[in-house]
Design a protein around this motif. Structure first.
Motif, PDB file in Angstrom:
ATOM      1  N   SER A 129       0.828  -1.197   0.000  1.00 49.58           N
ATOM      2  CA  SER A 129       0.000   0.000   0.000  1.00 49.58           C
ATOM      3  C   SER A 129       0.865   1.252   0.000  1.00 49.58           C
ATOM      4  O   SER A 129       1.851   1.354   0.750  1.00 49.58           O
ATOM      5  N   ASN A 130       0.461   2.208  -0.834  1.00 44.96           N
ATOM      6  CA  ASN A 130       1.179   3.489  -0.875  1.00 44.96           C
ATOM      7  C   ASN A 130       1.025   4.250   0.438  1.00 44.96           C
ATOM      8  O   ASN A 130       1.939   4.955   0.880  1.00 44.96           O
ATOM      9  N   LEU A 131      -0.123   4.106   1.074  1.00 45.62           N
ATOM     10  CA  LEU A 131      -0.333   4.772   2.361  1.00 45.62           C
ATOM     11  C   LEU A 131       0.598   4.210   3.423  1.00 45.62           C
ATOM     12  O   LEU A 131       1.182   4.955   4.230  1.00 45.62           O
ATOM     13  N   ARG A 191       3.442   2.813   2.840  1.00 43.75           N
ATOM     14  CA  ARG A 191       4.796   3.287   2.523  1.00 43.75           C
ATOM     15  C   ARG A 191       5.007   4.730   2.995  1.00 43.75           C
ATOM     16  O   ARG A 191       6.098   5.095   3.462  1.00 43.75           O
ATOM     17  N   ALA A 192       3.964   5.565   2.869  1.00 40.90           N
ATOM     18  CA  ALA A 192       4.075   6.954   3.324  1.00 40.90           C
ATOM     19  C   ALA A 192       4.286   7.033   4.840  1.00 40.90           C
ATOM     20  O   ALA A 192       4.969   7.926   5.344  1.00 40.90           O
ATOM     21  N   VAL A 193       3.715   6.096   5.586  1.00 38.90           N
ATOM     22  CA  VAL A 193       3.909   6.066   7.046  1.00 38.90           C
ATOM     23  C   VAL A 193       5.280   5.516   7.395  1.00 38.90           C
ATOM     24  O   VAL A 193       5.976   5.995   8.302  1.00 38.90           O
ATOM     25  N   ALA A 248       8.220   5.406   5.574  1.00 40.58           N
ATOM     26  CA  ALA A 248       9.418   6.126   5.112  1.00 40.58           C
ATOM     27  C   ALA A 248       9.929   7.127   6.160  1.00 40.58           C
ATOM     28  O   ALA A 248      11.125   7.118   6.521  1.00 40.58           O
ATOM     29  N   PRO A 249       9.108   8.017   6.715  1.00 42.44           N
ATOM     30  CA  PRO A 249       9.611   8.947   7.746  1.00 42.44           C
ATOM     31  C   PRO A 249      10.130   8.210   8.988  1.00 42.44           C
ATOM     32  O   PRO A 249      11.104   8.652   9.618  1.00 42.44           O
ATOM     33  N   TRP A 250       9.460   7.095   9.309  1.00 42.85           N
ATOM     34  CA  TRP A 250       9.913   6.352  10.500  1.00 42.85           C
ATOM     35  C   TRP A 250      11.292   5.743  10.284  1.00 42.85           C
ATOM     36  O   TRP A 250      12.138   5.747  11.189  1.00 42.85           O
TER      37      TRP A 250
END
Length: 780
Positions: free
Chosen positions: A637-639, A641-643, A645-647
């Protein structure tokens, strides 16, 4: 063959007569070639001459005036007649004799020495005050209104120039105190003026008269009493510390006797300085080898005059011949003195004035209007004194003669340009402490080649210095007092002792001393110096303000201060859970919560569509592998992945910070003090230690505000480790040099903490500058 000696004698007589003829035709006056109107009708001029024929100066002046009289009588229409009146012991003062000459109308002009203008003014009749009186004695120009004696003429230079020259020599070699010596003449009171001018000249160069001695005139006392008096005074001078002696006014006879006695009594050895003024230095060419032997190393100021002129050479020939015939008992001078030249010039100055007196001016006015070259220099007057200031040769007696070091003039000071074949030694001059003037190499008394200190230690009791040494020193590396039973003697060792002994060895004079062990505190040893029970104290003595009330200190030989020594923090690099200290507890809790929260969000997003992340165990394993960037479960899921990456970026930063912090803890932890500063000790009411018998106890209580009951005292810095191990103290206070020795000895487990409190350093103690000539201000 028998006629050959006769021809030879006739040839010599002819050469001699030619030389005499040439000598007689040199110092001519205007109109000397004019024939007198009537044959043998020369005008007779009587000149009164008052000189001391018992002295070398007087004999030279008489001879010079007679030579001048013969020249004038041969070359002019005047016939001079010299009327000598000897002013030796038993006769009235020269001033009274001059007044008698003027009052009796016996002479037209008076030439004399040691004449006092104020006495003349009250002794000469009003009708006789127009008689010119020429004084050949140098004196000080009056600073107040001069005596109203219009016809009193000083044919001598202002003595201030002589004093400035001597003061320049003192300044050149950086001497600060001198002893002035002069011969007191009962007929002449100028010695007070000379002392005043010398004192003024010395103040200009930051020097002063430490002591002065007035000796009675050698012509007014019998030989034995004057010799006994000289010996007594020299004993007093020998017992004083100053060794720069100035003979500022003296007859040649007295100076010769004084220097002979000084040589016999050992006051002309290494370390002494003797400087003679012009009244003695001008006779150096006429002294025999036995007298010069007693003057080795003496420095003198000798008035300069043109020795190479033809006029001087001819006068010297006539002078030496006449002086040798009349005074065969005297050593025949190679050069006439400046006093002889002035006497010769005085007669010729009168002759010039006589020629001009046929006009409207009086004889004294024409003398004051003189403007011609004499043998002694330019003859012109201002304020009834010679106008042209003198220049001096600085000479140094060596062997059977002397060498010329430099010239000195009031306008330009020292100059070597007029000294032939002078070698300038820059290094030697630099060691003498002058960067402006080069005097060349001086041979000082005793054969010393380096510049004498001009100061020695002298004890009135004839004993060596008693130097106190702390017997109970907290740091034996600085001072250690021990007793050698085999040799049955007390030995003194350590850095402070070595420094003192090295300095004493480098002094240009001998300093006798003995070390005395002192069993007491450092403050008490300073008080003993003040009480004169000790002459000085040597050791690791701290320069602090309250001790200046009792004694003076030398310049510090080691920088110092107060240092705090504590144990280092335990080495935590070997502890199991040491890594947990890389972050705080709050940071660890935050990281754990955030990690679980991110894992739960990823599971919530990916759980339905990603079969590999459906179970709870799979998501927990996924959260662990992300910490090390080794997770293999795909995130679709792209969502999600968005969560994630910053972590992952945050984990990278946290991991780097953890690594750096842990590395720092493992490498630097053993260098940290267990107590960071003094404020921590005060706040925790900690127990501290210091050395007893030092100023530290009072300093810790009064200045740093520690409680007295929290201070433990120890004999030595080597007692501190046991106190630290037994937890008797938390920190120790000692002076910085001792702290350095302690840390060098016990290099593991201890460290300095906090800033070092600066103090005055370690120095030696003296009650007087006699013990240590270089003293230190309390702000050192």
């Amino acid at each position: 063959m028998s006629s050959f000696p006769l021809l030879w004698v006739l040839l010599l007589l002819w050469v001699w007569s030619e030389a005499i003829a040439n000598a007689n035709n040199d110092y001519e006056i205007e109109g000397s070639n004019i024939e007198c109107p009537i044959l043998n009708s020369k005008i007779v001029v009587n000149i009164g001459a008052i000189i001391d024929l018992s002295s070398r100066v007087g004999k030279e002046q008489k001879t010079a005036m007679e030579v001048a009289m013969e020249d004038v009588n041969r070359q002019s229409c005047y016939k001079l007649a010299l009327n000598f009146n000897n002013n030796t012991h038993g006769n009235p003062s020269p001033t009274i004799l001059a007044a008698d000459f003027a009052n009796n109308k016996e002479v037209q002009v008076v030439i004399g020495t040691k004449l006092d203008a104020s006495t003349l003014f009250h002794s000469i009749d009003e009708s006789s005050k127009d008689v010119p009186i020429i004084s050949l004695t140098s004196t000080a120009s009056p600073e107040i209104t001069p005596i109203p004696l219009p016809h009193f003429i000083q044919m001598g230079n202002d003595v201030t120039f002589h004093m400035h020259c001597i003061a320049s020599i003192i300044h050149q070699f950086n001497w600060r105190k001198v002893t002035a010596i002069y011969e007191h003449n009962n007929f002449f009171a100028s010695h007070s003026e000379i002392l005043t001018r010398l004192s003024y000249s010395l103040r200009l160069v930051n020097a002063e008269i430490d002591h002065y001695v007035a000796f009675p005139s050698i012509t007014t006392t019998l030989s034995n009493p004057i010799e006994s008096y000289i010996e007594q005074e020299l004993v007093r001078l020998k017992n004083k510390s100053n060794r720069v002696f100035l003979i500022i006014q003296s007859s040649l006879e007295f100076a010769t006797l004084l220097l002979e006695k000084a040589k016999q009594m050992g006051i002309m050895e290494e370390g002494s300085v003797w400087i003679i003024a012009d009244d003695v230095a001008t006779h150096l060419d006429s002294l025999d080898s036995s007298v010069m032997f007693n003057m080795q190393g003496v420095v003198g100021c000798k008035t300069n005059f043109m020795e190479m002129s033809e006029t001087f050479k001819r006068f010297k020939f006539m002078f030496r011949r006449k002086f040798g015939l009349e005074y065969p008992e005297e050593e025949n001078s190679q050069l006439p003195s400046i006093f002889a030249l002035r006497a010769y010039d005085a007669v010729w100055t009168i002759t010039h004035a006589l020629k001009k007196s046929q006009g409207n001016f009086s004889l004294s006015e024409n003398i004051l209007h003189s403007n011609h070259e004499g043998l002694s220099g330019k003859i012109s007057f201002k304020d009834k004194m010679l106008l042209e200031p003198p220049t001096f040769k600085i000479v140094n007696v060596i062997g059977k003669g002397y060498k010329e070091l430099a010239n000195w003039s009031p306008g330009s000071g020292f100059s070597e340009n007029l000294v032939e074949n002078m070698v300038v030694n820059t290094r030697r001059t630099s060691r003498a402490g002058s960067a402006r003037v080069l005097l060349g190499s001086v041979d000082w008394p005793g054969g010393l080649k380096t510049v004498p200190k001009g100061w020695v230690y002298n004890s009135t009791e004839g004993r060596p210095l008693k130097i106190g040494v702390p017997a109970i020193d907290p740091c034996p590396q600085f001072v250690n007092v021990s007793h050698d039973k085999r040799l049955n003697e007390t030995q003194f060792t350590g850095f402070s002792i070595n420094v003192f002994e090295s300095v004493v060895k480098r002094l240009p004079y001998h300093l006798p001393f003995v070390f005395v062990p002192f069993y007491g505190s450092y403050d008490q040893i300073v008080e003993q110096v003040n009480n004169k029970a000790l002459d000085a104290a040597v050791g690791d003595i701290q320069v602090v303000e309250h001790r200046y009330a009792f004694a003076e200190f030398s310049h510090p030989y080691v920088e110092s201060g107060i240092a705090m020594v504590v144990k280092v923090k335990p080495d935590r690099s070997k502890e199991t859970w040491m890594f947990m200290d890389a972050f705080t507890k709050e940071m660890w809790m935050l990281m754990a919560v955030m990690h679980l929260f991110i894992a739960f969000v990823i599971w919530f997003i990916e759980g339905e569509n990603n079969s590999e992340l459906k179970s709870l165990g799979a998501i927990l394993w996924f959260s662990v592998t992300t910490l090390f960037f080794v997770h293999r479960e795909p995130v679709k899921s792209n969502l999600a992945r968005a969560v994630l990456a910053p972590w992952l970026f945050a984990i990278l930063i946290v991991t780097s910070s953890f690594t750096a912090s842990l590395s720092s803890m493992m490498t630097v932890s053993h260098l940290e003090p267990s107590v960071p500063d003094i404020q921590t000790l005060l706040r925790t009411n900690a127990i501290i230690g210091c050395n007893k018998n030092t100023f530290l106890v009072h300093y810790l209580v009064d200045e740093l505000k520690f409680q007295p009951e929290n201070i433990r005292v120890f004999d030595s810095i080597h007692d501190f480790p046991r106190a630290f191990e037994n937890k008797e103290i938390v920190a120790s206070f000692t002076i910085a040099p001792h702290a350095d020795v302690f840390l060098a000895t016990y290099c593991k487990g201890y460290i300095k903490a906090g800033p070092t409190l600066k103090l005055g350093g370690l120095g030696f103690v003296s009650f007087s500058s006699i013990s240590f000539p270089y003293n230190c201000h309390p702000t050192c």
